[in-house]
Motif scaffolding. Structure first.
Motif, short mmCIF file in Angstrom:
data_model
loop_
_atom_site.label_atom_id
_atom_site.label_comp_id
_atom_site.label_asym_id
_atom_site.label_seq_id
_atom_site.Cartn_x
_atom_site.Cartn_y
_atom_site.Cartn_z
N HIS A 100 0.84 -1.20 0.00
CA HIS A 100 0.00 0.00 0.00
C HIS A 100 0.88 1.25 0.00
CE1 HIS A 100 0.28 -1.99 3.88
NE2 HIS A 100 0.25 -0.85 4.46
N GLY A 101 2.01 1.16 -0.70
CA GLY A 101 2.86 2.31 -0.93
C GLY A 101 4.01 2.41 0.06
N MET A 102 4.74 3.56 -0.05
CA MET A 102 5.90 3.80 0.82
C MET A 102 5.40 4.41 2.13
SD MET A 102 9.15 3.37 0.64
CE MET A 102 10.11 3.71 -0.82
N LEU A 103 5.76 3.79 3.23
CA LEU A 103 5.26 4.24 4.53
C LEU A 103 6.42 4.41 5.50
CD1 LEU A 103 2.24 1.81 5.10
CD2 LEU A 103 2.14 4.18 4.30
N PRO A 104 6.27 5.28 6.51
CA PRO A 104 7.29 5.32 7.56
C PRO A 104 7.40 3.92 8.19
CG PRO A 104 5.65 7.08 7.85
CD PRO A 104 5.14 6.19 6.76
N LEU A 105 8.62 3.53 8.52
CA LEU A 105 8.83 2.20 9.12
C LEU A 105 8.05 2.11 10.43
CD1 LEU A 105 10.58 -0.38 8.60
CD2 LEU A 105 12.21 0.59 10.24
N ASP A 106 7.20 1.10 10.53
CA ASP A 106 6.41 0.90 11.76
C ASP A 106 7.29 0.16 12.76
OD1 ASP A 106 4.77 0.04 13.79
OD2 ASP A 106 3.17 -0.66 12.47
N PRO A 107 7.71 0.83 13.84
CA PRO A 107 8.68 0.19 14.73
C PRO A 107 8.18 -1.10 15.36
CG PRO A 107 7.83 2.22 15.70
CD PRO A 107 7.32 2.17 14.30
N HIS A 108 6.86 -1.21 15.55
CA HIS A 108 6.34 -2.36 16.28
C HIS A 108 5.85 -3.49 15.39
CE1 HIS A 108 6.93 -0.03 19.80
NE2 HIS A 108 6.13 0.93 19.37
N ALA A 109 5.87 -3.27 14.07
CA ALA A 109 5.50 -4.35 13.16
C ALA A 109 6.65 -5.35 13.06
CB ALA A 109 5.17 -3.78 11.79
N ALA A 110 6.33 -6.56 12.68
CA ALA A 110 7.37 -7.57 12.52
C ALA A 110 8.29 -7.21 11.36
CB ALA A 110 6.72 -8.94 12.25
N VAL A 111 9.59 -7.44 11.53
CA VAL A 111 10.52 -7.21 10.42
C VAL A 111 10.28 -8.29 9.37
CG1 VAL A 111 12.42 -8.50 11.54
CG2 VAL A 111 12.93 -6.80 9.76
N LEU A 112 10.25 -7.86 8.10
CA LEU A 112 9.88 -8.76 7.00
C LEU A 112 10.96 -8.74 5.92
CD1 LEU A 112 6.15 -7.62 6.51
CD2 LEU A 112 6.94 -9.70 7.68
N HIS A 113 10.86 -9.72 5.04
CA HIS A 113 11.69 -9.78 3.83
C HIS A 113 13.18 -9.92 4.15
CE1 HIS A 113 8.21 -9.13 1.38
NE2 HIS A 113 7.89 -8.10 2.10
N LEU A 114 13.48 -10.84 5.02
CA LEU A 114 14.88 -11.12 5.35
C LEU A 114 15.30 -12.44 4.72
CD1 LEU A 114 14.88 -10.30 9.16
CD2 LEU A 114 15.61 -8.83 7.28
N SER A 115 16.56 -12.48 4.31
CA SER A 115 17.14 -13.75 3.86
C SER A 115 17.46 -14.61 5.08
CB SER A 115 18.43 -13.48 3.07
OG SER A 115 19.41 -12.93 3.93
N TYR A 116 17.73 -15.87 4.83
CA TYR A 116 18.19 -16.75 5.91
C TYR A 116 19.46 -16.18 6.53
CZ TYR A 116 20.01 -20.91 8.27
OH TYR A 116 20.50 -21.78 9.20
N TYR A 117 20.34 -15.65 5.68
CA TYR A 117 21.62 -15.12 6.16
C TYR A 117 21.39 -13.98 7.15
CZ TYR A 117 23.55 -17.53 2.05
OH TYR A 117 23.92 -18.45 1.11
N GLU A 118 20.45 -13.08 6.81
CA GLU A 118 20.18 -11.94 7.71
C GLU A 118 19.53 -12.43 9.01
OE1 GLU A 118 18.06 -10.14 4.38
OE2 GLU A 118 19.00 -8.23 4.89
N ALA A 119 18.58 -13.36 8.89
CA ALA A 119 17.91 -13.88 10.09
C ALA A 119 18.93 -14.55 11.01
CB ALA A 119 16.82 -14.87 9.68
N ASP A 120 19.83 -15.32 10.42
CA ASP A 120 20.85 -16.02 11.21
C ASP A 120 21.81 -15.02 11.85
OD1 ASP A 120 22.44 -18.70 11.70
OD2 ASP A 120 23.88 -17.22 10.94
N ALA A 121 22.22 -13.99 11.09
CA ALA A 121 23.17 -12.99 11.63
C ALA A 121 22.52 -12.23 12.79
CB ALA A 121 23.59 -12.03 10.52
N TYR A 122 21.24 -11.86 12.63
CA TYR A 122 20.56 -11.15 13.71
C TYR A 122 20.51 -12.01 14.97
CZ TYR A 122 17.14 -8.94 16.64
OH TYR A 122 16.53 -8.36 17.73
N ALA A 123 20.15 -13.29 14.77
CA ALA A 123 20.02 -14.19 15.92
C ALA A 123 21.36 -14.29 16.67
CB ALA A 123 19.56 -15.57 15.45
N ARG A 124 22.44 -14.40 15.91
CA ARG A 124 23.78 -14.49 16.52
C ARG A 124 24.10 -13.23 17.30
NH1 ARG A 124 27.49 -18.20 13.60
NH2 ARG A 124 25.68 -18.33 12.23
N TRP A 125 23.81 -12.08 16.66
CA TRP A 125 24.05 -10.77 17.29
C TRP A 125 23.23 -10.64 18.58
CZ3 TRP A 125 20.37 -6.80 17.89
CH2 TRP A 125 20.88 -5.56 18.27
N ALA A 126 22.03 -11.20 18.57
CA ALA A 126 21.13 -11.09 19.72
C ALA A 126 21.42 -12.14 20.79
CB ALA A 126 19.67 -11.21 19.25
N GLY A 127 22.46 -12.95 20.60
CA GLY A 127 22.80 -13.97 21.59
C GLY A 127 21.86 -15.14 21.58
#
Ligand code: FE2
Length: 404
Positions: A278-305
């Motif tokens: 529905h177009g370009m919107l300000p990033l909703d801080p509380h919505a779930a992060v979407l459109h991540l590769s496995y690599y990004e998901a794995d890197a975030y998890a590692r960073w988050a302990g």
């Protein structure tokens, strides 16, 4: 007489279910122009027109060709044009060139759909569709629902490349749930059962057979990771530190100069926007992060302990927790650390539809749950979605796990 009436009623229910699934694809395409429906943004994504034709091809090739009396194809060339990946069926039009198909026109594809629907309806009412035929019908409807999600993901990618940043729908696909504090649900080490029970209800072959797996004690995050949480990873240099990344992930990130999720845009003032359907919107801080590769998901998890869950952990926990407030279903597919592989005792179905799942069981990871783009009624506990690790145009997000 009574049996005939019962048969007529059950046939009418089947026809209704079939037509409802078919109609939803046309509803999804209704707001689009012919140009929107023809373009292909990348080899992984297909034009909407191709999806509309290919889903009809599935019914024509796997059901009508076998069960319709006096079968004649709608168009002899369509067998090749709209074959996706079935080598058993024969030649295929090359996937990266689906966007070159300015012919047949969208109107002809609509006619193709209407013709297939008319013939399918006649077949279902004729009594010639036996139990095996009905199983193919169910597979065809589930297949069409998978493509309904792809219509949305492929369209989003296409529209995102347009500098006009057009919107597809005037409002969000669904209201995003309010995020609560991230909590951890703990589970003791146990032998757990996963996979579809195989009794009532549809499942794909890759969900079978139900079997036992041993899982060590673990904890699963109570909800998905939000945009604001992922933004911390971005702003704190998560994409610049190879220590967080798998080797192949770091190579992918460097080769593609990836510094944030696919549809995020950093503004001149340092703020962030996100391209949506529905177009370009300000990033909703509380919505779930979407459109991540496995690599990004794995890197975030590692960073988050933490780490990504295995699919056995995900399914076991989900079966006990329920979806209420936990975003297991309906928001984002969740990457698991499990490679897409056959379950013990898995058997590839006979015939061309045996190519549906089994031959893709290499170099892909399993995602669990379902997303906001998944059609109603197309999700279940044992559902195994799968994509290569670099895939990020799907509605894929992060649920964390920890070993205890
Ligand atoms: Fe398909």
């Amino acid at each position: 007489m009574r049996n005939e009436i019962a048969l007529a009623i059950s046939n009418a229910v089947v026809v209704d279910d079939y037509l409802r699934v078919r109609e939803y694809s046309m509803i999804l395409a209704a707001p689009l122009s012919e140009e929107d429906c023809c373009a292909q943004s990348m080899p992984d994504a297909s034009p909407v027109k191709w999806h509309l034709a290919h889903t009809s091809w599935f019914f024509e090739t796997f059901i009508l060709e076998q069960y319709e009396r006096g079968f004649r194809p709608f168009h002899p060339a369509f067998r090749v044009l709209f074959n996706s990946y079935y080598d058993g069926v024969g030649d295929k039009h090359p996937r990266p060139q689906r966007g070159m198909l300015t012919r047949p026109s969208l109107a002809e594809v609509r006619d193709y759909r209407a013709d297939v629907d008319r013939r399918m309806q006649a077949l279902l009412q004729s009594g010639d569709c036996d139990a095996a035929c009905l199983r193919l019908l169910e597979l065809g409807m589930q297949h069409e629902q998978q493509h309904q999600e792809l219509i949305l993901t492929d369209l989003k990618h296409l529209l995102s490349l347009n500098p006009l940043k057009p919107f597809y729908l005037p409002r969000a696909l669904q209201a995003m749930p309010v995020q609560s504090e991230l909590e951890w649900h703990a589970f003791e080490a146990d032998v757990v059962e996963i996979g579809h029970g195989g009794g009532t209800g549809f499942c794909f072959d890759n969900e079978l057979p139900r079997h036992r797996q041993f899982v060590e004690a673990y904890a699963l995050g109570s909800r998905l990771i939000s945009n604001i949480e992922y933004l911390m990873f971005v702003e704190q240099g998560g994409y610049e530190n190879p220590a967080h990344w798998l080797s192949a992930g770091w190579e992918w990130r460097c080769a593609n100069k990836v510094g944030h999720p696919l549809y995020w845009h950093r503004q001149a003032d340092g703020g962030w926007q996100e391209f949506t359907l529905h177009g370009m919107l300000p990033l909703d801080p509380h919505a779930a992060v979407l459109h991540l590769s496995y690599y990004e998901a794995d890197a975030y998890a590692r960073w988050a302990g933490a780490r990504l869950p295995t699919e056995a952990e995900w399914e076991h926990a989900a079966s006990l927790l329920g979806n209420e407030g936990r975003q297991l279903f309906g928001t984002a597919w969740q990457w698991t650390s499990s490679s897409y592989a056959p379950y013990p005792g898995y058997e590839i179905p006979a015939g061309a539809v045996g190519e549906y799942n089994g031959k893709f069981m290499v170099n892909q990871y399993v995602l669990r749950g379902s997303s906001g783009a998944t059609p109603q009624g197309h999700s279940r506990l044992s559902y195994r979605n799968f994509f290569p690790a670099a895939t990020c145009w799907q509605y894929s997000g992060i649920r964390l796990a920890r070993s205890l």
